[in-house]
Design an enzyme around this catalytic site. Structure first.
Site, short mmCIF file in Angstrom:
data_model
loop_
_atom_site.label_atom_id
_atom_site.label_comp_id
_atom_site.label_asym_id
_atom_site.label_seq_id
_atom_site.Cartn_x
_atom_site.Cartn_y
_atom_site.Cartn_z
N ARG A 123 3.06 -0.61 12.68
CA ARG A 123 3.13 0.71 12.05
C ARG A 123 2.86 1.81 13.08
O ARG A 123 3.48 2.86 13.05
CB ARG A 123 2.09 0.78 10.92
CG ARG A 123 2.16 2.06 10.10
CD ARG A 123 1.05 2.13 9.08
NE ARG A 123 1.18 3.31 8.22
CZ ARG A 123 0.22 3.76 7.45
NH1 ARG A 123 -0.94 3.14 7.41
NH2 ARG A 123 0.40 4.82 6.69
N ARG A 186 6.33 8.21 -11.52
CA ARG A 186 6.33 6.79 -11.90
C ARG A 186 5.14 6.48 -12.81
O ARG A 186 5.26 5.74 -13.80
CB ARG A 186 6.27 5.91 -10.65
CG ARG A 186 7.51 5.95 -9.78
CD ARG A 186 7.41 4.94 -8.64
NE ARG A 186 8.60 4.96 -7.78
CZ ARG A 186 8.60 5.28 -6.50
NH1 ARG A 186 7.45 5.61 -5.90
NH2 ARG A 186 9.71 5.27 -5.80
N HIS A 210 0.25 8.66 0.14
CA HIS A 210 1.47 8.12 -0.45
C HIS A 210 1.61 6.70 0.10
O HIS A 210 2.28 6.45 1.10
CB HIS A 210 2.69 8.96 -0.06
CG HIS A 210 4.00 8.36 -0.49
ND1 HIS A 210 4.30 8.06 -1.79
CD2 HIS A 210 5.09 7.98 0.24
CE1 HIS A 210 5.51 7.54 -1.85
NE2 HIS A 210 6.01 7.48 -0.63
#
Length: 350
Positions: A123, A186, A210
């Site tokens: 990452r 959602r 997020h």
């Protein structure tokens, strides 16, 4: 890149026939010298960028949409495809260019461009590549539209919003990440599905990162103005915490499921970002959970983390952060989410 002409030069030798076609009424004043048109630039015409552009176009949010991408052929193809639908849509000027001159004078610049993760890539390495990309993208965008509001959609959105803030030199209220606005949609959908009602009647927020450390604010969820958890307690209706955790897990994993099924997400993020664009450009002063500079809120005091908080959006960007009541557990989870983001930001060296 040449853009399709939209002027009325149909006469011989490029003669402008508009003056012949339309006769002005008597006593009319000349058009104002200052333009009040709204312009949105979308950087990156992949699946996400085009879903955003298409939704903004169909909802008539902007007078002009400028598309930017490094892939000249795809870029022109996408522009032409949208232009050919002009007869079915609100009148909007659509242009495209592989350089940033096309974005001059934008009111809102939406960045969806980003490096894709290579299999096996860490990452941090992905972040470093995106930092290098943003170093080339953000400064010229800021220079071309120094009064614009910058909205970052590229992932990881919180860290890249921080990067964009640093690279642009813009004040913090004019740099926003799409954050958990879609996560919250959602969340509202899943709650509405459980209760068999319209998601628009559910008030619920996902805040923080997020990503995996996001926080579901169960204590403040309401339906039709009725706080859900306190209502259940008053009615002595039992509920299991595992059920709540399962719903939150579905929110976090929602994008992964869509990607595994169709290869990417597009439509939901398109509607999400369009809702943010509308709130900003039309000065709606509505509240959305978006990635903002969170220092000083909810016990987040160290560093300069960008993460999602319920923020009021208007023509100048972030007008303020709402003072939503958090339980002690929710506040602790939010602070931990901030620490997670700060650890990543610290490794970027900017």
């Amino acid at each position: 890149m040449q853009k399709t002409p939209s002027s009325s030069t149909l006469g011989p030798e490029g003669l402008d026939i508009a003056q012949s076609f339309f006769k002005p009424i008597q006593g009319a004043s000349p058009p104002p010298s200052t333009s009040r048109n709204t312009k949105i630039s979308v950087v990156g015409v992949g699946n996400v960028g085009m879903a955003i552009a298409q939704t903004i176009l169909t909802q008539g949010i902007a007078d002009e949409i400028a598309l930017v991408d490094v892939n000249a052929d795809k870029l022109r193809g996408e522009m032409l495809d949208l232009q050919h639908a002009a007869a079915f849509l609100p009148r909007t000027k659509i242009s495209s260019s592989v350089d940033y001159s096309n974005t001059v004078g934008s009111d809102l610049v939406i960045v969806t461009a980003g490096a894709r993760q290579i299999p096996g890539e860490s990452r941090l390495n992905l972040l470093q590549r995106n930092l290098a990309l943003f170093s080339k993208v953000i400064p010229p965008l800021a220079a071309k539209s120094p009064d614009a509001i910058l909205m970052i959609v590229s992932n990881p959105v919180d860290v890249l919003t921080y990067v964009a803030w640093k690279l642009s030199g813009f004040p913090s209220n004019r740099v926003i990440g799409s954050g958990t606005n879609l996560d919250s949609s959602r969340f509202r959908f899943l709650i509405a599905d459980h209760l068999d009602l319209n998601a628009q009647d559910v008030q619920a927020y996902i805040v923080g990162e997020h990503g995996d450390s996001s926080v579901a604010l169960w204590s403040s969820i309401s339906v039709g103005g009725v706080p859900i958890l306190s209502f259940l307690e008053r009615q002595q209706i039992t509920y299991e915490k595992q059920t709540l955790e399962k719903i939150h897990k579905e929110v976090v994993e929602g994008a992964y499921e869509v990607i595994s099924l169709k290869g990417y997400t597009s439509w939901a993020i398109g509607y999400s970002v369009a809702s943010l664009a509308r709130a900003i450009l039309r000065d709606q002063r509505s509240i959305h959970p978006v990635s903002v500079l969170a220092k000083g809120f909810y016990g987040i005091d160290g560093g300069e983390p960008f993460l999602s908080l319920p923020a009021q959006l208007g023509r100048s960007g972030v007008l303020g952060v709402t003072n939503v009541h958090l339980t002690e557990e929710e506040a602790k989870q939010l602070q931990e989410s901030a620490k997670t983001i700060l650890e990543v930001q610290a490794q970027l060296g900017i």
